[in-house]
Design a protein around this motif. Structure first.
Motif, PDB file in Angstrom:
ATOM      1  N   ALA A  34       0.818  -1.212   0.000  1.00 48.19           N
ATOM      2  CA  ALA A  34       0.000   0.000   0.000  1.00 48.19           C
ATOM      3  C   ALA A  34       0.855   1.266   0.000  1.00 48.19           C
ATOM      4  O   ALA A  34       0.420   2.317  -0.473  1.00 48.19           O
ATOM      5  N   GLU A  35       2.067   1.176   0.550  1.00 47.03           N
ATOM      6  CA  GLU A  35       2.952   2.341   0.579  1.00 47.03           C
ATOM      7  C   GLU A  35       3.767   2.420  -0.707  1.00 47.03           C
ATOM      8  O   GLU A  35       4.039   1.405  -1.349  1.00 47.03           O
ATOM      9  N   GLN A  36       4.180   3.643  -1.051  1.00 47.61           N
ATOM     10  CA  GLN A  36       4.939   3.844  -2.279  1.00 47.61           C
ATOM     11  C   GLN A  36       6.392   3.416  -2.124  1.00 47.61           C
ATOM     12  O   GLN A  36       7.058   3.067  -3.097  1.00 47.61           O
ATOM     13  N   ALA A  37       6.903   3.420  -0.898  1.00 48.99           N
ATOM     14  CA  ALA A  37       8.320   3.132  -0.651  1.00 48.99           C
ATOM     15  C   ALA A  37       8.629   1.645  -0.807  1.00 48.99           C
ATOM     16  O   ALA A  37       7.761   0.784  -0.610  1.00 48.99           O
ATOM     17  N   LEU A  38       9.881   1.362  -1.131  1.00 49.17           N
ATOM     18  CA  LEU A  38      10.358  -0.020  -1.109  1.00 49.17           C
ATOM     19  C   LEU A  38      10.193  -0.587   0.301  1.00 49.17           C
ATOM     20  O   LEU A  38      10.153   0.172   1.279  1.00 49.17           O
ATOM     21  N   PRO A  39      10.092  -1.904   0.444  1.00 55.63           N
ATOM     22  CA  PRO A  39      10.013  -2.495   1.786  1.00 55.63           C
ATOM     23  C   PRO A  39      11.159  -2.003   2.667  1.00 55.63           C
ATOM     24  O   PRO A  39      12.313  -2.002   2.254  1.00 55.63           O
ATOM     25  N   TYR A  40      10.813  -1.585   3.899  1.00 57.63           N
ATOM     26  CA  TYR A  40      11.809  -0.970   4.773  1.00 57.63           C
ATOM     27  C   TYR A  40      11.669  -1.460   6.205  1.00 57.63           C
ATOM     28  O   TYR A  40      10.674  -2.062   6.592  1.00 57.63           O
ATOM     29  N   GLN A  41      12.724  -1.197   7.007  1.00 55.03           N
ATOM     30  CA  GLN A  41      12.716  -1.537   8.423  1.00 55.03           C
ATOM     31  C   GLN A  41      11.810  -0.558   9.172  1.00 55.03           C
ATOM     32  O   GLN A  41      11.890   0.642   8.958  1.00 55.03           O
ATOM     33  N   ASP A  57      17.579   5.833   2.714  1.00 52.51           N
ATOM     34  CA  ASP A  57      18.166   4.724   1.948  1.00 52.51           C
ATOM     35  C   ASP A  57      18.616   3.587   2.859  1.00 52.51           C
ATOM     36  O   ASP A  57      18.593   2.424   2.462  1.00 52.51           O
ATOM     37  N   ARG A  58      19.036   3.916   4.077  1.00 48.47           N
ATOM     38  CA  ARG A  58      19.497   2.878   5.004  1.00 48.47           C
ATOM     39  C   ARG A  58      18.340   2.100   5.615  1.00 48.47           C
ATOM     40  O   ARG A  58      18.547   1.040   6.221  1.00 48.47           O
ATOM     41  N   LEU A  59      17.133   2.612   5.473  1.00 51.39           N
ATOM     42  CA  LEU A  59      15.964   1.903   5.999  1.00 51.39           C
ATOM     43  C   LEU A  59      15.554   0.740   5.107  1.00 51.39           C
ATOM     44  O   LEU A  59      14.977  -0.234   5.580  1.00 51.39           O
ATOM     45  N   TYR A  60      15.844   0.842   3.811  1.00 52.27           N
ATOM     46  CA  TYR A  60      15.363  -0.164   2.873  1.00 52.27           C
ATOM     47  C   TYR A  60      15.950  -1.538   3.198  1.00 52.27           C
ATOM     48  O   TYR A  60      17.145  -1.679   3.439  1.00 52.27           O
ATOM     49  N   LEU A  61      15.093  -2.547   3.193  1.00 53.21           N
ATOM     50  CA  LEU A  61      15.534  -3.915   3.471  1.00 53.21           C
ATOM     51  C   LEU A  61      16.420  -4.443   2.354  1.00 53.21           C
ATOM     52  O   LEU A  61      17.402  -5.149   2.605  1.00 53.21           O
ATOM     53  N   ARG A  62      16.065  -4.102   1.136  1.00 50.43           N
ATOM     54  CA  ARG A  62      16.829  -4.521  -0.034  1.00 50.43           C
ATOM     55  C   ARG A  62      16.747  -3.415  -1.068  1.00 50.43           C
ATOM     56  O   ARG A  62      15.725  -2.740  -1.175  1.00 50.43           O
ATOM     57  N   PRO A  63      17.791  -3.234  -1.860  1.00 44.02           N
ATOM     58  CA  PRO A  63      17.742  -2.182  -2.884  1.00 44.02           C
ATOM     59  C   PRO A  63      16.782  -2.551  -4.012  1.00 44.02           C
ATOM     60  O   PRO A  63      16.435  -3.725  -4.192  1.00 44.02           O
ATOM     61  N   ASP A  64      16.409  -1.568  -4.775  1.00 43.22           N
ATOM     62  CA  ASP A  64      15.476  -1.773  -5.885  1.00 43.22           C
ATOM     63  C   ASP A  64      16.001  -2.818  -6.861  1.00 43.22           C
ATOM     64  O   ASP A  64      15.241  -3.631  -7.391  1.00 43.22           O
ATOM     65  N   ARG A  65      17.316  -2.840  -7.061  1.00 44.03           N
ATOM     66  CA  ARG A  65      17.886  -3.773  -8.046  1.00 44.03           C
ATOM     67  C   ARG A  65      17.699  -5.230  -7.625  1.00 44.03           C
ATOM     68  O   ARG A  65      17.680  -6.119  -8.490  1.00 44.03           O
TER      69      ARG A  65
END
Length: 403
Positions: A34-41, A57-65
């Motif tokens: 539901a959120e626009q952001a990549l999966p994050y902590q 950027d450090r919150l993201y669990l995994r990068p977009d790639r």
């Protein structure tokens, strides 16, 4: 099975889709959030991120790639409006997506104050997602006056961050003591003293009657003892509920969350659930765990089972909380405890050992990683620890592992 859809792009959802690829699944995977952001902590949101010590950027669990390389389709900023378990489809506002197997990792959502208590006023916040914390940031400034509603771990962590930022904090707990629902009086005493030493005005046995405002913004609070406070903002930390609306619409069984069997399967054989939203069997009862470790381990087990592993999920509950310079680590569940043994070291170093019918069931360790490590290994291994030895500071805790 060629098409897997996962609804809920948090810690559990990200772990589940990664687990599917790790286990060799080469079919279609779609992760919907539901959120626009990549999966994050989520834990750092109300700590390092709010304090300005951690970038987005450090919150993201995994990068977009990662999702691109693993051929995982992301549908972010998308709200699922329904599930059709007969047709095996999910629907958005203008799109239908088919699945062979579906996983629900929808997490939980914070309880809010009703509008009749002023919950709709500007300046009233909850702490759950990125938007919540981004909305709170402008309010957290030195000299501002904050009201924290709720003396559980959510409220206490919020109070600690605000106090560190120079905010004048008043914390309300309607029950007789903070942490009453989740911890022993000894733990309440420890954290009460900690917060008072940092200037928090902690009021137990006092609830919130209503909030008042001017021009749509909160300005004051009327408490259950009829006293009033002038405030600049409010943080509501009165617990969370599992997000089960989609599961209910699909007529899945609900029991303090989406009811699953020991493998993570719901009452529909093609639908699974993992993480905060799911309840599952544990030691002869049914529980639901709200923690990062559970979200990861549960999701990874469910990923294996979606591919036919038939592996029961054996939870090993552990949690943590950071408040000021204290790191609390918890192993096990203290449900039904009838004895608490205290092991007090120097300064803030302390641990509390919970027993039920003379058997160790949980350990809370404050700035004492050794006590936590030993306690966790004992509990995970089904071993006990003599309370007399635990309480004696001359006991080398590691020796308990050999008994």
């Amino acid at each position: 099975m060629n098409r897997v859809v996962v609804i809920g792009a948090g810690q559990a959802g990200s772990s589940l889709v990664a687990g599917l690829r790790k286990e060799g699944f080469d079919g279609e995977i779609t992760l919907v959030g539901a959120e626009q952001a990549l999966p994050y902590q989520r834990p750092p949101l109300s700590k390092g991120y709010l304090l300005g010590e951690m970038d987005l950027d450090r919150l993201y669990l995994r990068p977009d790639r990662f999702y691109e390389e693993q051929n995982i389709a992301l549908k972010l900023g998308r709200q699922v409006t329904g599930i059709d378990p007969v047709a095996r489809t999910i629907t958005f506002e203008e799109e239908t997506l088919a699945y062979d197997q579906l996983a629900l990792t929808t997490g939980s959502h914070p309880r809010r104050l009703p509008d009749t208590m002023g919950g709709g006023l500007a300046g009233v916040h909850v702490l759950r997602n990125l938007a919540d914390v981004d909305g709170l940031m402008p309010y957290v400034s030195r000299g501002a006056k904050a009201l924290i509603v709720g003396g559980g771990y959510i409220g206490l962590e919020a109070a600690a961050v605000c106090a560190k930022c120079g905010v004048e904090v008043t914390l309300l707990e309607a029950a007789d003591r903070i942490l009453q629902r989740v911890a022993a009086p000894q733990t309440s005493d420890y954290f009460r003293a900690l917060h008072k030493n940092h200037g928090v005005d902690l009021r137990e046995g006092v609830g919130l009657e209503r909030l008042a405002g001017a021009e749509g913004k909160v300005t004051a609070a009327v408490l259950s003892d009829k006293s009033e406070l002038c405030i600049d903002f409010v943080i509501v930390g009165i617990g969370v509920d599992p997000t089960t609306q989609l599961a209910e619409m699909a007529n899945l069984e609900i029991d303090n969350g989406v009811r699953t069997d020991a493998f993570g399967r719901t009452s529909d054989a093609a639908i699974w659930a993992a993480g905060d939203c799911a309840s599952f069997p544990f030691n002869g009862e049914r529980i639901r765990l709200e923690s990062v470790p559970n979200a990861i381990e549960h999701a990874e087990t469910v990923a294996k089972n979606m591919l036919g592993a038939d592996r029961e999920y054996v939870a090993k509950p552990w949690f943590w909380s950071d408040q000021y310079d204290v790191k609390l680590q918890i192993a096990g569940l203290n449900n039904g405890y009838d004895q608490v043994v205290s092991r007090r070291g120097e300064g803030l170093t302390t641990s509390f050992w919970y027993y039920r019918k003379e058997h160790l069931i949980a350990v809370e360790a404050m700035n004492d990683p050794r006590a936590y490590m030993v306690g966790k290994r004992l509990i995970d291994g089904g071993k006990n620890a003599d309370p007399v030895l635990v309480e004696d500071l001359n006991t080398d805790l590691k020796q308990l592992l050999k008994m």
